[in-house]
Design an enzyme around this catalytic site. Structure first.
Site, PDB file in Angstrom:
ATOM      1  N   CYS A  64     -15.341  -0.596   5.605  1.00  0.00           N
ATOM      2  CA  CYS A  64     -15.107  -0.082   6.963  1.00  0.00           C
ATOM      3  C   CYS A  64     -16.173   0.953   7.340  1.00  0.00           C
ATOM      4  O   CYS A  64     -16.697   0.932   8.452  1.00  0.00           O
ATOM      5  CB  CYS A  64     -13.717   0.539   7.090  1.00  0.00           C
ATOM      6  SG  CYS A  64     -12.451  -0.624   7.614  1.00  0.00           S
ATOM      7  N   HIS A 120      -9.236  -4.225   9.963  1.00  0.00           N
ATOM      8  CA  HIS A 120      -9.585  -3.241   8.933  1.00  0.00           C
ATOM      9  C   HIS A 120      -9.888  -3.983   7.636  1.00  0.00           C
ATOM     10  O   HIS A 120      -9.243  -4.980   7.326  1.00  0.00           O
ATOM     11  CB  HIS A 120      -8.445  -2.255   8.702  1.00  0.00           C
ATOM     12  CG  HIS A 120      -8.197  -1.342   9.858  1.00  0.00           C
ATOM     13  ND1 HIS A 120      -8.990  -0.252  10.110  1.00  0.00           N
ATOM     14  CD2 HIS A 120      -7.265  -1.386  10.838  1.00  0.00           C
ATOM     15  CE1 HIS A 120      -8.545   0.350  11.203  1.00  0.00           C
ATOM     16  NE2 HIS A 120      -7.505  -0.309  11.667  1.00  0.00           N
TER      17      HIS A 120
END
Length: 109
Positions: free
Chosen positions: A33, A21
């Site tokens: 993201c 992430h």
């Protein structure tokens, strides 16, 4: 950090893997993201739709993981289209790296 690994054989993309992430913003507002997801899922969907090819896809249930493999038995004309679409995806991801290198890296194997 998002880690992108692009797998190649004989200078052709055979697949790619995304993991991690970016944590570049609060949940739901992480632009890195979101950008990586849009680029990668868009490319995968384009390959499947435009080349009528079933890709091997492994996706994590919690997000943060995607592995895509191109089948070996693909006709040459379709493989050329797949390569072009995935090379375009890599260029888009490299553009994200230029601006947000602290949140994403790309490795070629």
């Amino acid at each position: 950090m998002i880690n992108v690994t692009v797998y190649r054989k004989n200078n052709q993309i055979t697949g790619f893997e995304l993991s991690g992430h970016a944590d570049s913003g609060p949940y739901g507002y992480d632009l890195v993201c979101a950008g990586v997801s849009a680029v990668s899922f868009g490319a995968v969907n384009a390959v499947m739709e435009l080349t009528d090819t079933k890709l091997a896809i492994d996706q994590g249930s919690e997000g943060g993981y995607l592995r895509v493999t191109i089948p070996e038995a693909v006709a040459q004309d379709k493989m050329e289209q797949i390569q072009l679409l995935f090379e375009g995806m890599i260029i888009s991801l490299e553009t994200i790296v230029q601006e947000y290198r602290q949140f994403i890296e790309i490795e070629h194997k």
